[in-house]
Every structure is written in structure tokens, then in C-alpha cells.
Motif scaffolding. Structure first.
Motif, PDB file in Angstrom:
ATOM      1  N   ARG A 181      -0.392  -5.408   2.717  1.00 48.57           N
ATOM      2  CA  ARG A 181      -0.315  -4.753   1.410  1.00 48.57           C
ATOM      3  C   ARG A 181      -1.102  -3.466   1.513  1.00 48.57           C
ATOM      4  NH1 ARG A 181      -1.029 -10.053  -1.833  1.00 48.57           N
ATOM      5  NH2 ARG A 181       1.149 -10.532  -2.192  1.00 48.57           N
ATOM      6  N   GLY A 182      -0.491  -2.388   1.069  1.00 48.70           N
ATOM      7  CA  GLY A 182      -1.188  -1.113   1.107  1.00 48.70           C
ATOM      8  C   GLY A 182      -0.722  -0.185   0.013  1.00 48.70           C
ATOM      9  N   SER A 183      -1.599   0.762  -0.328  1.00 48.66           N
ATOM     10  CA  SER A 183      -1.218   1.794  -1.290  1.00 48.66           C
ATOM     11  C   SER A 183      -1.899   3.105  -0.907  1.00 48.66           C
ATOM     12  CB  SER A 183      -1.582   1.388  -2.721  1.00 48.66           C
ATOM     13  OG  SER A 183      -2.973   1.180  -2.852  1.00 48.66           O
ATOM     14  N   ARG A 184      -1.130   4.198  -1.127  1.00 52.59           N
ATOM     15  CA  ARG A 184      -1.642   5.546  -0.889  1.00 52.59           C
ATOM     16  C   ARG A 184      -0.722   6.540  -1.574  1.00 52.59           C
ATOM     17  NH1 ARG A 184       0.696   8.781   3.149  1.00 52.59           N
ATOM     18  NH2 ARG A 184      -1.246   9.736   3.776  1.00 52.59           N
ATOM     19  N   LYS A 185      -1.307   7.549  -2.152  1.00 50.80           N
ATOM     20  CA  LYS A 185      -0.558   8.645  -2.765  1.00 50.80           C
ATOM     21  C   LYS A 185       0.569   8.166  -3.690  1.00 50.80           C
ATOM     22  CE  LYS A 185      -1.467  12.039   0.832  1.00 50.80           C
ATOM     23  NZ  LYS A 185      -0.859  13.038   1.717  1.00 50.80           N
ATOM     24  N   GLY A 186       0.284   7.126  -4.467  1.00 52.31           N
ATOM     25  CA  GLY A 186       1.260   6.628  -5.427  1.00 52.31           C
ATOM     26  C   GLY A 186       2.366   5.761  -4.842  1.00 52.31           C
ATOM     27  N   ARG A 187       2.302   5.486  -3.550  1.00 53.16           N
ATOM     28  CA  ARG A 187       3.296   4.616  -2.901  1.00 53.16           C
ATOM     29  C   ARG A 187       2.624   3.308  -2.515  1.00 53.16           C
ATOM     30  NH1 ARG A 187       8.158   7.088  -0.508  1.00 53.16           N
ATOM     31  NH2 ARG A 187       8.155   9.249  -1.163  1.00 53.16           N
ATOM     32  N   SER A 188       3.445   2.279  -2.346  1.00 57.64           N
ATOM     33  CA  SER A 188       2.877   1.004  -1.908  1.00 57.64           C
ATOM     34  C   SER A 188       3.817   0.325  -0.920  1.00 57.64           C
ATOM     35  CB  SER A 188       2.613   0.081  -3.098  1.00 57.64           C
ATOM     36  OG  SER A 188       3.807  -0.225  -3.763  1.00 57.64           O
TER      37      SER A 188
END
Length: 133
Positions: A90-97
């Protein structure tokens, strides 16, 4: 090391990462580690050496708001000092996941340190888009 020791070693390494124990996690890698990141994104490529693995690769992955790997299985090969590690990412960055399963194929040296690794995910296109953002 026998198969049970190898499984325990691998699980301990991933537990150190999950717990945020940077010292134990870094100590689990050989200085001459080679890590292969598949795909077609800014993180893709081969990282040669501990500096590339611990500094260059994370810099290319950033900024990460969340990056969680949960081990779901380990299958080891005692003869080759290798293991296939199944995980959920599970990851999130710059509004994406991203939320997907994946695998690491790792090879350890006689001291139990990772000398080579390969990463795989169930949806490489989604991971490419995640890191291209």
C-alpha cells in the motif's frame, strides 16, 4: 543456514523494515547489493551498492506519503540461499495510491545478508503510473 533459519532471517528483515528500524534493516544488506526494479518509470533500473539502494532509489521514489509492505508468505530455497517473499503493498504519493500484491525474489550471502533482489507487482502499469506522477 537451513531452510527454517533462512525463512526466519527473511521475516526478521522485513519486520525491521515494517517497524522502521533503519539500523537493523540496513545491516541486512551487503555493501555490494544489487536490486532490480522493473517497469518503465523513474524508479526502474538496477541499483548497485548500498548507497544506490539506500539513497538513490528512495530519492527517486519520493515523496512518499505512505509505503507499507506486509509480508504474506515466504518460500525459501536453502541450496541457493534464496527466498521468494510474497507481500501486500500500500502506498500513496502526489495524490495517487497503490494497493496490490507483489513479490521480492532475494538472494543472500553466507553471512545472511541480501546480495541481490528483484521486485514484482501484480499491476506493473499501475506502479509505473504511481511513480511517474
Amino acid at each position: 543456514m537451513d531452510r527454517q533459519q533462512l525463512d526466519e532471517r527473511v521475516r526478521t528483515l522485513y519486520a525491521a523494515f515494517a517497524a522502521g528500524d533503519a539500523t537493523a534493516y540496513r545491516a541486512a544488506f551487503a555493501e555490494d547489493v544489487v536490486w532490480h526494479v522493473p517497469g518503465d518509470n523513474p524508479v526502474s533500473g538496477a541499483y548497485r551498492g548500498a548507497q544506490a539502494y539506500f539513497e538513490t532509489m528512495p530519492a527517486r521514489m519520493s515523496p512518499l506519503d505512505d509505503w507499507t509492505l506486509t509480508v504474506t508468505g515466504v518460500c525459501s530455497n536453502q541450496k541457493d540461499n534464496a527466498a521468494l517473499v510474497a507481500f501486500h503493498l500500500r502506498g500513496s504519493r502526489k495524490g495517487r495510491s497503490v494497493d496490490m500484491d507483489g513479490y521480492h525474489m532475494i538472494r543472500l550471502n553466507d553471512d545472511g545478508k541480501i546480495v541481490e533482489g528483484w521486485g514484482f507487482t501484480e499491476d506493473q502499469d499501475a506502479l509505473d503510473a504511481f511513480f511517474a506522477a
